[in-house]
Motif scaffolding. Structure first.
Motif, PDB file in Angstrom:
ATOM      1  N   ILE A   1       0.749  -1.107  -0.006  1.00  0.00           N
ATOM      2  CA  ILE A   1      -0.042  -0.045  -0.033  1.00  0.00           C
ATOM      3  C   ILE A   1       0.678   1.402  -0.069  1.00  0.00           C
ATOM      4  CG2 ILE A   1      -1.771   1.158   1.301  1.00  0.00           C
ATOM      5  CD1 ILE A   1      -2.578  -1.150   2.402  1.00  0.00           C
ATOM      6  N   HIS A   2       0.475   2.306  -0.785  1.00  0.00           N
ATOM      7  CA  HIS A   2       1.174   3.588  -0.742  1.00  0.00           C
ATOM      8  C   HIS A   2       0.444   4.581  -0.062  1.00  0.00           C
ATOM      9  CE1 HIS A   2       3.989   6.740  -1.779  1.00  0.00           C
ATOM     10  NE2 HIS A   2       3.091   7.264  -2.572  1.00  0.00           N
ATOM     11  N   THR A   3       0.687   5.422   0.942  1.00  0.00           N
ATOM     12  CA  THR A   3       0.105   6.101   1.392  1.00  0.00           C
ATOM     13  C   THR A   3       0.484   7.778   1.404  1.00  0.00           C
ATOM     14  OG1 THR A   3      -0.211   4.518   3.111  1.00  0.00           O
ATOM     15  CG2 THR A   3      -0.674   6.941   3.809  1.00  0.00           C
ATOM     16  N   VAL A   4      -0.377   8.581   1.151  1.00  0.00           N
ATOM     17  CA  VAL A   4      -0.200   9.983   1.100  1.00  0.00           C
ATOM     18  C   VAL A   4      -0.887  10.581   2.088  1.00  0.00           C
ATOM     19  CG1 VAL A   4       0.712   9.738  -1.386  1.00  0.00           C
ATOM     20  CG2 VAL A   4      -1.701  10.364  -0.943  1.00  0.00           C
ATOM     21  N   GLY A   5      -0.547  11.950   2.406  1.00  0.00           N
ATOM     22  CA  GLY A   5      -1.377  12.876   3.274  1.00  0.00           C
ATOM     23  C   GLY A   5      -2.386  13.822   2.953  1.00  0.00           C
ATOM     24  N   ALA A   6      -3.305  13.024   2.341  1.00  0.00           N
ATOM     25  CA  ALA A   6      -4.518  13.636   1.752  1.00  0.00           C
ATOM     26  C   ALA A   6      -5.842  12.891   2.433  1.00  0.00           C
ATOM     27  CB  ALA A   6      -4.621  13.648   0.383  1.00  0.00           C
ATOM     28  N   GLY A   7      -6.399  13.699   3.058  1.00  0.00           N
ATOM     29  CA  GLY A   7      -7.813  13.034   3.569  1.00  0.00           C
ATOM     30  C   GLY A   7      -9.013  14.356   3.919  1.00  0.00           C
ATOM     31  N   GLY A   8      -9.808  13.482   4.342  1.00  0.00           N
ATOM     32  CA  GLY A   8     -10.965  14.603   4.565  1.00  0.00           C
ATOM     33  C   GLY A   8     -10.692  15.596   5.410  1.00  0.00           C
ATOM     34  N   GLY A   9      -9.980  15.328   6.536  1.00  0.00           N
ATOM     35  CA  GLY A   9      -9.468  16.188   7.452  1.00  0.00           C
ATOM     36  C   GLY A   9      -8.250  16.986   7.164  1.00  0.00           C
ATOM     37  N   SER A  10      -7.606  16.949   6.135  1.00  0.00           N
ATOM     38  CA  SER A  10      -6.263  17.586   5.637  1.00  0.00           C
ATOM     39  C   SER A  10      -6.366  18.981   5.549  1.00  0.00           C
ATOM     40  CB  SER A  10      -5.888  16.756   4.357  1.00  0.00           C
ATOM     41  OG  SER A  10      -5.471  15.711   4.393  1.00  0.00           O
ATOM     42  N   ILE A  11      -5.664  19.787   6.296  1.00  0.00           N
ATOM     43  CA  ILE A  11      -5.703  21.241   6.591  1.00  0.00           C
ATOM     44  C   ILE A  11      -5.282  22.001   5.331  1.00  0.00           C
ATOM     45  CG2 ILE A  11      -4.928  22.950   7.504  1.00  0.00           C
ATOM     46  CD1 ILE A  11      -5.029  21.006  10.212  1.00  0.00           C
ATOM     47  N   ALA A  12      -6.031  22.955   4.586  1.00  0.00           N
ATOM     48  CA  ALA A  12      -5.557  23.601   3.371  1.00  0.00           C
ATOM     49  C   ALA A  12      -5.123  24.880   4.116  1.00  0.00           C
ATOM     50  CB  ALA A  12      -6.832  24.116   2.625  1.00  0.00           C
ATOM     51  N   TYR A  13      -3.815  25.265   3.481  1.00  0.00           N
ATOM     52  CA  TYR A  13      -3.043  26.748   3.923  1.00  0.00           C
ATOM     53  C   TYR A  13      -2.216  27.145   2.755  1.00  0.00           C
ATOM     54  CZ  TYR A  13       0.954  23.505   4.190  1.00  0.00           C
ATOM     55  OH  TYR A  13       1.963  22.710   3.781  1.00  0.00           O
ATOM     56  N   LEU A  14      -1.844  28.316   3.012  1.00  0.00           N
ATOM     57  CA  LEU A  14      -0.938  28.950   2.076  1.00  0.00           C
ATOM     58  C   LEU A  14       0.588  28.813   2.577  1.00  0.00           C
ATOM     59  CD1 LEU A  14      -3.081  32.113   0.949  1.00  0.00           C
ATOM     60  CD2 LEU A  14      -3.006  29.941  -0.161  1.00  0.00           C
TER      61      LEU A  14
END
Length: 679
Positions: free
Chosen positions: A318-331
């Motif tokens: 399995i390959h995992t990345v840090g993108a989920g429903g709770g992932s925080i958006a920022y500049l």
């Protein structure tokens, strides 16, 4: 756990970053349930969920994140490493790999064992396992007092060449246990009896680091669920008993993601009528997304990493990345829009949850775009009501420096998150020689179906399979997972030598077969299915590929393994060298017994008209200029044979499905939804 009708319920439980999911199978019917995860003690959510379901006695298979979180947060046990004199720094030196090739200054992750607790003992075996210097037993006994004074909570013992002769490790463990009977001890000759000192040391240390936490958690769980039979999902896709999971805790580090792939593969086999479906899985949860490519089988590997540390145990690939429903958006510092890997988690969660979150997340973006309905979250049963106004204010703050409206900012968040997941999908397909257009995408997790069409478009995938319960598919996978145990041992030879004299292979296979059969006998399984595999490489290579080995272990079986290796090498690396000597590195043996047969019967076709499932239209944003009036549907009322045309939104208890313009949907006899895009 193999009958379709059980006198007591069979329950799969998956602990996620935001929710704990339950799938219950009893009397030929499935039920699903969700409760918020309790990060401080995951068993609290389990007990609460079972109580809400009215279940007091059950057969439970559980996927947990106790070991994973301990590694991610570096809050495992105070661990010491006992190793051969002169090799205390193996754990720190590691390999010369550069994960960031052009970064001038790179930092290694801090070792799990602090400098003062990497301890050396005088002993030595040679490369055949013969004793060169006997174990200094007096030194080991002296170290026992030092370990007690230092309040060490766990010990890893890793001696040079112990995978060939475990006598020194076993004796050292015996001496320590005589002085410190409560001290958990992990032996490399039991955890990973394979060559490669760094990987063997790191894997054994990982086991020692998480073992006390896992053991305490499982004991607490057993005490609270005394009337239930409990098994734990392993990283290899098979379940295992509590006693074995407590001792070899490193085997459960990736149990949750493994359950999802097992569940997806089971659904695809039924939906396609094929035992070997061509599948790409996409598990998008609250904190991360896990992807796997299944070319007719569930892929496994013994070369994985967790927090940049090698975990050389069989795991589903399995390959995992840090993108989920709770992932925080920022500049970022340059004003660019970023999403993840930082997550809002279960507490405080996305802004729209109203639990104190202030930073916009992917879930907030989907809500602002109309893809989630505030009143429809978790089935509209009142469990969670989402605050769209709060989410829109958070997206407005994010978009203001960029001159974007809240909706345009939300679309940007979705596109950035999708780009991260697209790279992950390409990593397991294109980069490994597979054409994603030849595969079916199966999205699941609470957020996967929201993004599936966009990701399929990016990869030119034409078919998407949505199971009846995508939001809890990992829990379903645990329910149907085989009971399994893997064992391996180094077999440093060549295929040619083994063909001339198969005795070493046969003797090693017999020893490993007895080991895995004995482990399953403790679970009440008397006659498991055995499988074997070899790790092979060309002479001069420092990496290997795993190929199946027929149990006949005869000359034809070895020849077939060699041919399979050449094909696998061609697939992965673009070339093969059939005339080159092929070396054997490890022999692997797996024993398994089927899990629960939680399969629902096919239903009659009700025709294409889906009017009975219609819900009121609402505006949904698919572009930044204006919303599109979009019909909505209740999945519970969709019947086999029903057809839909995108754009459309389908609501159900555990997820929301977004069907973008151009996609067509149909419901099959098992209530799966197939999405297809005409050429």
């Amino acid at each position: 756990m193999t009958s379709d009708v059980s006198p007591i319920p069979l329950v799969g439980i998956d602990v996620g970053g935001t929710f704990t999911d339950f799938v219950v199978f009893q009397d030929g019917a499935l039920r699903v349930h969700k409760v918020p995860t309790t990060p401080e003690d995951q068993s609290q959510a389990m007990v609460a969920g079972l109580a809400a379901l009215g279940i007091q006695q059950a057969d439970i298979v559980h996927g947990m994140t106790v070991a994973t979180n301990a590694l991610l947060e570096r809050r495992g046990a105070r661990t010491a490493l006992l190793t051969t004199a002169g090799f205390a720094d193996v754990l720190v030196i590691g390999r010369q790999n550069r994960p960031h090739l052009y970064r001038l200054s790179q930092q290694r992750p801090a070792p799990l064992v602090e400098d003062p607790w990497r301890l050396e003992v005088d002993e030595r075996l040679d490369h055949t396992g013969r004793v060169l210097r006997p174990l200094d037993e007096a030194a080991v006994e002296q170290l026992a007092s030092r370990l007690a004074a230092g309040q060490v909570e766990s010990v890893a013992i890793v001696f040079l060449f112990s995978f060939l002769n475990p006598a020194h490790e076993e004796r050292a463990a015996g001496l320590l246990r005589a002085r410190l009977p409560e001290l958990p001890i992990s032996l490399s000759s039991q955890i990973l009896p394979e060559y490669r000192e760094y990987e063997r040391t790191a894997t054994t240390v990982i086991n020692a680091y998480v073992q006390p936490l896992v053991a305490r958690y499982l004991q607490r769980l057993q005490d609270r669920l005394a009337h239930c039979r409990l098994r734990i999902m392993q990283s290899n896709g098979g379940a295992i008993g509590l006693a074995q999971a407590s001792q070899q805790a490193a085997r459960v580090v990736l149990s949750g993601p493994a359950g999802g792939v097992v569940g997806a593969f089971a659904v695809a086999r039924q939906a396609t009528g094929s035992d070997a479906p061509q599948l790409i899985t996409l598990d998008m949860g609250g904190t991360s997304t896990d992807v796997a490519l299944c070319p007719g089988q569930i892929p496994t590997t013994a070369e994985s990493t967790i927090t940049d540390l090698p975990l050389r145990l069989p795991v589903i690939d399995i390959h995992t990345v840090g993108a989920g429903g709770g992932s925080i958006a920022y500049l970022d510092a340059g004003g660019g829009l970023r999403v993840g890997p930082r997550s809002a988690g279960a507490v405080p969660g996305p802004v729209c949850y109203g639990r104190g979150g202030t930073e916009p997340t992917v879930t907030d973006a989907n809500l602002v775009l109309g893809r989630l309905a505030p009143e429809g979250f978790l089935g509209g049963a009142g469990e969670v009501t989402l605050d769209r106004a709060a989410a829109r204010r958070a997206l407005a703050r994010l978009g203001e420096p960029l001159g974007l409206s809240p909706e345009a900012a939300a679309l940007g968040v979705i596109r950035v998150a999708n780009a991260t997941m697209e790279r992950a999908l390409r990593r397991v397909s294109v980069e490994r020689g597979h054409d994603p257009r030849q595969f079916t995408l199966l999205p699941f997790g609470g957020a996967g179906p929201l993004h599936a069409c966009d990701l399929a478009d990016a990869l030119q995938i034409r078919r998407i399979l949505l199971p009846p319960m995508p939001g809890v598919l990992s829990a379903y996978g645990m329910l149907v997972a085989d009971v399994a145990r893997d064992a391996s041992r180094s077999l440093l030879s060549t295929l040619g030598d083994l063909q001339r004299d198969r005795t070493p292979l046969q003797q090693l296979f017999q020893a490993l077969a007895e080991e895995v059969q004995s482990a399953l006998a403790q679970e009440g399984i008397a006659h498991p299915t055995l499988e074997a595999a070899l790790d092979l490489r060309y002479r001069g290579q420092s990496y290997e590929l795993t190929v199946p080995l027929a149990l006949s272990l005869d000359e034809a079986a070895l020849a077939a393994a060699g041919e399979a290796f050449h094909r696998a090498h061609e697939q992965r690396y673009g070339y093969a060298m059939p005339g080159e000597t092929v070396e054997t590195v490890n022999l692997r043996v797996r024993a398994s017994s089927p899990g629960a047969s939680a399969v629902l019967p096919a239903l009659p076709d009700a025709g294409p008209d889906a009017t009975a499932a219609r819900l009121p239209e609402r505006p949904v944003w698919f572009d930044p200029w204006e919303p599109t009036p979009t019909p909505c549907y209740d999945r519970e009322r969709l019947q086999p044979g029903n057809r839909l045309a995108g754009p459309a939104i389908v609501h159900q208890f555990d997820t929301t499905i977004v069907i973008t313009p151009g996609w067509q949907a149909r419901v099959d006899a098992y209530r799966n939804i197939w999405l297809e895009k005409p050429q």
